[in-house]
Design a protein around this motif. Structure first.
Motif, PDB file in Angstrom:
ATOM      1  N   ALA A   1       0.812  -1.226   0.000  1.00  0.00           N
ATOM      2  CA  ALA A   1       0.000   0.000   0.000  1.00  0.00           C
ATOM      3  C   ALA A   1       0.842   1.271   0.000  1.00  0.00           C
ATOM      4  N   HIS A   2       2.131   1.178   0.325  1.00  0.00           N
ATOM      5  CA  HIS A   2       2.997   2.369   0.284  1.00  0.00           C
ATOM      6  C   HIS A   2       2.973   2.996  -1.114  1.00  0.00           C
ATOM      7  N   ASP A   3       2.946   2.139  -2.147  1.00  0.00           N
ATOM      8  CA  ASP A   3       2.937   2.648  -3.526  1.00  0.00           C
ATOM      9  C   ASP A   3       1.601   3.278  -3.902  1.00  0.00           C
ATOM     10  N   PHE A   4       0.566   2.962  -3.128  1.00  0.00           N
ATOM     11  CA  PHE A   4      -0.745   3.552  -3.382  1.00  0.00           C
ATOM     12  C   PHE A   4      -0.708   5.068  -3.173  1.00  0.00           C
ATOM     13  N   HIS A   5       0.230   5.528  -2.346  1.00  0.00           N
ATOM     14  CA  HIS A   5       0.344   6.958  -2.039  1.00  0.00           C
ATOM     15  C   HIS A   5       1.396   7.655  -2.905  1.00  0.00           C
TER      16      HIS A   5
ATOM     17  N   ASP B   1       3.282   9.406  -6.207  1.00  0.00           N
ATOM     18  CA  ASP B   1       2.905  10.372  -7.251  1.00  0.00           C
ATOM     19  C   ASP B   1       3.023   9.764  -8.648  1.00  0.00           C
ATOM     20  N   ASP B   2       3.621   8.580  -8.707  1.00  0.00           N
ATOM     21  CA  ASP B   2       3.797   7.875  -9.981  1.00  0.00           C
ATOM     22  C   ASP B   2       2.523   7.086 -10.294  1.00  0.00           C
ATOM     23  N   ALA B   3       1.830   7.457 -11.353  1.00  0.00           N
ATOM     24  CA  ALA B   3       0.548   6.827 -11.696  1.00  0.00           C
ATOM     25  C   ALA B   3       0.698   5.324 -11.952  1.00  0.00           C
TER      26      ALA B   3
END
Length: 406
Positions: free
Chosen positions: A371-375, A377-379
């Motif tokens: 879930a860290h990647d859910f936040h 800025d990289d779409a």
């Protein structure tokens, strides 16, 4: 043989099996290249070729297990057969397999060679011999019974003798034997694609035979679901989407309330990104199984994918009424917020999950890490994170609810 071998940097030290398999694959690739260039030379002196194979294995991987050693010998025999211009000559095939068997270390099980030989007989028009060769291997793979049935089917149609003659009765018996072999396929229920690593797995002629006989059986036995089930499972594993869709259309028409076929149709519509089609399947499931939670779960899953709040709320209420486990409900709520792109709401759901699941639940720890990647800025990272979370939650819930995997 001028095969580019590398030195064993670890000597006789232990190596993980995965590393050994990787090195074997590299060696196999080099031998395959050599075989393709020198096929005629190898055909003329098969014993010498196998001697070179064994010498290379002893030099490169001296501690190789009997099982992996024998698998490599099999792979070399199949590679030689595939490259050879004499691959349709039955005596040559028999000689090749005989030399391969002699060079194996283990139990010397020749089943795979017998099956390949039987299929070669069929490909060369030796139908009676091919059927006899394959008979004792009917439980090995789903392609065997249809291959035998095809032999009898062809033999039964080769000529049209006068009725009441002995030849007429013999051909009539052959036609009956073809049907009996397809019934045996259902009775034995052999594994699908067990022989997928062999040369015959990619042989278009063998595949055509399988599908021809499956379609014949579907026509012969319209009330037998198993031929459709076998065909759909094989089409799924082979990536034959058109075939799968064709068979599913027949299956749903004949067995409209069969959950296996409904699941497969749901999955196909999902793969095709046909939201309307998926919704139709869920509706049909719900009508046929009003007391079951499985159709409700598929409705929840569709709602999460489409981020439809009203639909999700409706199916969630049904799930609560049917006593869905709290763990599944919390994870599904979290997935819905993630797929909807609501970071704050997803974080709140995760806090609740951590309270309910406790600190020892490693699945939650992994979810939190992804879930860290859910936040981000990289779409692209966000998209990958959403998919990973949704897939993980879906697999967890399917196992928790004891549904068959889609």
């Amino acid at each position: 043989m001028q095969c580019r071998l590398w030195n064993n940097p670890m000597g006789d030290e232990w190596q993980p099996e995965a590393v050994v398999r990787l090195r074997l694959e590299r060696l196999k690739k080099e031998f395959n290249e050599y075989i393709n260039v020198n096929s005629e030379k190898i055909d003329a002196n098969i014993p010498v070729f196998f001697g070179q194979v064994i010498a290379s294995l002893d030099k490169t991987l001296p501690g190789l297990s009997d099982e992996l050693f024998d698998q490599f010998i099999d792979a070399m025999a199949f590679a030689v057969l595939e490259a050879s211009k004499r691959s349709e000559e039955i005596p040559f095939v028999e000689k090749l397999f005989d030399y391969a068997m002699r060079n194996k270390r283990g139990s010397r099980n020749r089943a795979v060679y017998d099956i390949l030989l039987g299929m070669k007989m069929i490909n060369t028009g030796k139908y009676a011999e091919g059927a006899e060769q394959l008979k004792k291997y009917r439980s090995v793979d789903v392609i065997i019974c249809p291959a035998i049935a095809y032999c009898y089917f062809v033999l039964s149609t080769q000529q049209s003798p006068v009725e009441r003659s002995g030849e007429y009765q013999r051909l009539k018996d052959m036609a009956l034997a073809a049907r009996e072999q397809m019934i045996e396929l259902v009775r034995l229920n052999p594994p699908i694609n067990r022989l997928q690593d062999l040369e015959i797995a990619e042989d278009p002629r063998i595949n055509k035979i399988f599908w021809f006989m499956i379609k014949q059986a579907i026509d012969w036995f319209p009330s037998e679901r198993e031929f459709l089930r076998i065909g759909i499972e094989k089409a799924s594993r082979d990536g034959g989407r058109d075939l799968k869709e064709e068979l599913l259309n027949i299956a749903i028409e004949r067995f409209y309330n069969d959950m296996f076929f409904l699941r497969e149709l749901y999955k196909l519509k999902l793969e095709n990104r046909d939201a309307g089609g998926v919704a139709g399947v869920v509706k049909q499931m719900t009508q046929q199984y009003p007391d079951e939670i499985e159709p409700v779960y598929y409705g929840l899953k569709l709602s999460i994918i489409t981020s439809r709040m009203d639909t999700y709320f409706r199916f969630r209420k049904l799930a609560v009424d049917k006593n869905i486990p709290l763990q599944a409900l919390l994870l599904l709520d979290y997935s819905f917020e993630v797929m909807s792109g609501k970071q704050a709401d997803a974080a709140a759901c995760m806090d609740e999950i951590k309270k309910r699941f406790g600190p020892q639940h490693f699945f939650v720890t992994l979810l939190e890490y992804v879930a860290h990647d859910f936040h981000s800025d990289d779409a692209k990272k966000v998209k990958r994170s959403k998919k990973a979370i949704f897939d993980a939650v879906d697999q967890y819930c399917m196992k928790l609810l004891k549904f068959e995997a889609l």
